[in-house]
Design an enzyme around this catalytic site. Structure first.
Site, PDB file in Angstrom:
ATOM      1  N   HIS A 288       0.873  -1.119   0.067  1.00 34.35           N
ATOM      2  CA  HIS A 288      -0.194   0.084   0.115  1.00 34.35           C
ATOM      3  C   HIS A 288       0.909   1.285  -0.185  1.00 34.35           C
ATOM      4  O   HIS A 288       2.068   1.214   0.240  1.00 34.35           O
ATOM      5  CB  HIS A 288      -1.045   0.054   1.167  1.00 34.35           C
ATOM      6  CG  HIS A 288      -0.553  -0.435   2.488  1.00 34.35           C
ATOM      7  ND1 HIS A 288      -0.657  -1.272   3.509  1.00 34.35           N
ATOM      8  CD2 HIS A 288       0.706   0.539   2.909  1.00 34.35           C
ATOM      9  CE1 HIS A 288       0.191  -1.263   4.390  1.00 34.35           C
ATOM     10  NE2 HIS A 288       0.971  -0.172   4.379  1.00 34.35           N
TER      11      HIS A 288
HETATM   12  C1  T46 Z   1       3.401   0.336   6.694  1.00 32.99           C
HETATM   13  C2  T46 Z   1       3.993  -0.965   7.010  1.00 32.99           C
HETATM   14  C3  T46 Z   1       5.453  -1.091   6.886  1.00 32.99           C
HETATM   15  C4  T46 Z   1      -3.187  -0.434  14.099  1.00 32.99           C
HETATM   16  O1  T46 Z   1      -4.306  -0.347  14.608  1.00 32.99           O
HETATM   17  N1  T46 Z   1      -2.262   0.791  14.395  1.00 32.99           N
HETATM   18  C5  T46 Z   1      -1.286   0.832  13.785  1.00 32.99           C
HETATM   19  O2  T46 Z   1      -0.332   1.812  13.978  1.00 32.99           O
HETATM   20  C6  T46 Z   1      -0.644   0.177  12.700  1.00 32.99           C
HETATM   21  C7  T46 Z   1       0.373   0.209  12.127  1.00 32.99           C
HETATM   22  C8  T46 Z   1      -1.559  -1.029  12.261  1.00 32.99           C
HETATM   23  N2  T46 Z   1      -2.681  -1.080  13.074  1.00 32.99           N
HETATM   24  C9  T46 Z   1      -3.828  -2.218  12.633  1.00 32.99           C
HETATM   25  C10 T46 Z   1      -4.336  -1.840  11.313  1.00 32.99           C
HETATM   26  C11 T46 Z   1      -4.708  -3.517  10.753  1.00 32.99           C
HETATM   27  O3  T46 Z   1      -5.844  -3.896  11.387  1.00 32.99           O
HETATM   28  O4  T46 Z   1      -3.157  -3.406  12.445  1.00 32.99           O
HETATM   29  C12 T46 Z   1      -3.719  -4.149  11.596  1.00 32.99           C
HETATM   30  C13 T46 Z   1      -2.573  -4.871  10.670  1.00 32.99           C
HETATM   31  O5  T46 Z   1      -2.016  -3.374   9.745  1.00 32.99           O
HETATM   32  P1  T46 Z   1      -1.564  -3.615   8.168  1.00 32.99           P
HETATM   33  O6  T46 Z   1      -2.230  -4.739   7.509  1.00 32.99           O
HETATM   34  O7  T46 Z   1      -1.476  -2.099   7.770  1.00 32.99           O
HETATM   35  O8  T46 Z   1      -0.112  -4.122   8.383  1.00 32.99           O
HETATM   36  P2  T46 Z   1       1.282  -4.144   7.556  1.00 32.99           P
HETATM   37  O9  T46 Z   1       2.291  -4.667   7.827  1.00 32.99           O
HETATM   38  O10 T46 Z   1       0.539  -4.534   5.723  1.00 32.99           O
HETATM   39  O11 T46 Z   1       1.309  -2.483   7.196  1.00 32.99           O
HETATM   40  C14 T46 Z   1       2.110  -1.865   8.185  1.00 32.99           C
HETATM   41  C15 T46 Z   1       1.619  -0.598   8.469  1.00 32.99           C
HETATM   42  O12 T46 Z   1       0.238  -0.589   8.780  1.00 32.99           O
HETATM   43  C16 T46 Z   1       1.916   0.535   7.238  1.00 32.99           C
HETATM   44  O13 T46 Z   1       1.608   1.928   7.546  1.00 32.99           O
HETATM   45  O14 T46 Z   1       3.829   1.000   5.823  1.00 32.99           O
HETATM   46  O15 T46 Z   1       3.536  -1.722   8.125  1.00 32.99           O
END
Ligand code: T46
Length: 321
Positions: A236
């Site tokens: 993303h």
């Molecule tokens: C990115 C890469 C490097 C939260 O509630 N608070 C937070 O601060 C974060 C980062 C995530 N979340 C929740 C949102 C989702 O329900 O944690 C869950 C997993 O997040 P996501 O699918 O976005 O995880 P990644 O590893 O794909 O992405 C993350 C960061 O979200 C993103 O900003 O750049 O790590």
């Protein structure tokens, strides 16, 4: 439909092809012993090779190549510019039994520009992303992100194609870079920072200070750890968020794509920081066992700041003045 009828409607059919569909686009060529069932939709400028079977629910876009010994249908859509190599197997039923087929088939989609190598097997219901490259013989068991290269059984992402180079692979930042000014520029305005390291007999200490190596004031940190090596995260872009990534234990690869060029950065030292500004499409993958990624972010978590669809991301870039 006879060869003469085919010619009248603007496409070519070999005299030994069996064509029962009226929905075939101009300049498409259908070769010997191909069978196209009623209802199948085939676009313009396609090449449908010998010994293919195109079922009645098949949807095939423009400029698609389907090499020999392939069955297209049972919920399958091939978008524009897709290449399907010889003997590719699109499966339609996870638990096949003779004479007990499912009433409906899961939708399988190969997005525009993707290529599938010879003898690959594609499980039902997956989406293969735009411009993805599936290696010969790979077994694709789950969705493939746009531009990913998938090899092996089960199919695993080995890298990404560099869309700026036809069929090329993204450049990978060398493992041990060293620069005079400790900053290197990567796509999308992202920068790689060599952080200070203070070492003595007690071990090492590394740090980053706002406005020096840390180019924004952090409002949040989060950690990513325990990632199985086959998994990828991210996929993303952020609309406004700045982030600073440090892999403090183990290593992981970060792929950055700015809509034109892409590059892969290996974060393999706790004194290496990657600043990623807004509007860079980012993926983290190839996590080593025990890898811990620390991310400093310029704002609190806001779901609305994410662009999770690549087409939407590219459209946002295009609409920028
Ligand atoms: C990115 C890469 C490097 C939260 O509630 N608070 C937070 O601060 C974060 C980062 C995530 N979340 C929740 C949102 C989702 O329900 O944690 C869950 C997993 O997040 P996501 O699918 O976005 O995880 P990644 O590893 O794909 O992405 C993350 C960061 O979200 C993103 O900003 O750049 O790590």
């Amino acid at each position: 439909m006879s060869t003469a009828q085919a010619a009248a409607t603007g496409y070519f059919a070999h005299p030994e092809a069996l064509i029962e569909s009226a929905e075939i686009g101009p300049r498409t060529r259908i070769w010997a012993f191909a069978h196209v069932l009623p209802g199948a939709r085939i676009g313009a400028d396609c090449n449908i090779c010998d010994h293919t079977l195109i079922l009645g629910d098949a949807v095939i876009g423009d400029r698609v190549t389907v090499k020999s010994f392939v069955v297209v249908g049972d919920g399958l859509t091939l978008e524009d510019d897709v290449f399907v190599g010889p003997n590719v197997g699109f499966t339609s039923d996870l638990y096949p039994r003779s004479r007990r087929g499912p009433k409906t088939f899961p939708n399988t989609t190969v997005r525009h520009g993707a290529s599938i190598g010879a003898n690959a097997s594609i499980l039902p219901g997956v989406t293969i992303g735009a411009q993805a490259m599936i290696g010969a013989g790979a077994v694709v068991t789950r969705d493939v992100p746009a531009q990913a290269i998938v090899v092996g059984n089960p199919g695993t992402i080995s890298g990404y194609v560099d869309s700026s180079k036809e069929g090329g692979k993204a450049r990978v930042r060398p493992l041990e870079f060293r620069t005079g000014d400790a900053i290197e520029h990567v796509p999308g305005g992202a920068t790689l920072h060599e952080l200070p390291r203070i070492s003595d007999h007690r071990g090492h200490l590394s740090f980053a200070e706002v406005s020096q190596s840390l180019p924004f004031a952090a409002a949040r940190y989060y950690l990513i750890f325990g990632v199985p090596s086959r998994e990828l995260r991210g996929e993303h872009a952020h609309r406004t968020l700045h982030q600073f990534l440090v892999c403090v234990h183990g290593n992981c690869s970060v792929r950055l794509f700015d809509g034109e060029s892409s590059e892969e950065v290996l974060l393999n030292r706790p004194d290496l920081g990657l600043h990623v500004p807004p509007m860079v499409w980012m993926t983290q993958y190839k996590f080593s066992a025990e890898a811990v990624l620390v991310v400093l972010a310029s704002d609190v978590y806001k779901a609305a700041d994410y662009i999770r669809d690549l087409d939407e991301y590219l459209a946002s870039l295009a609409s920028k003045p």
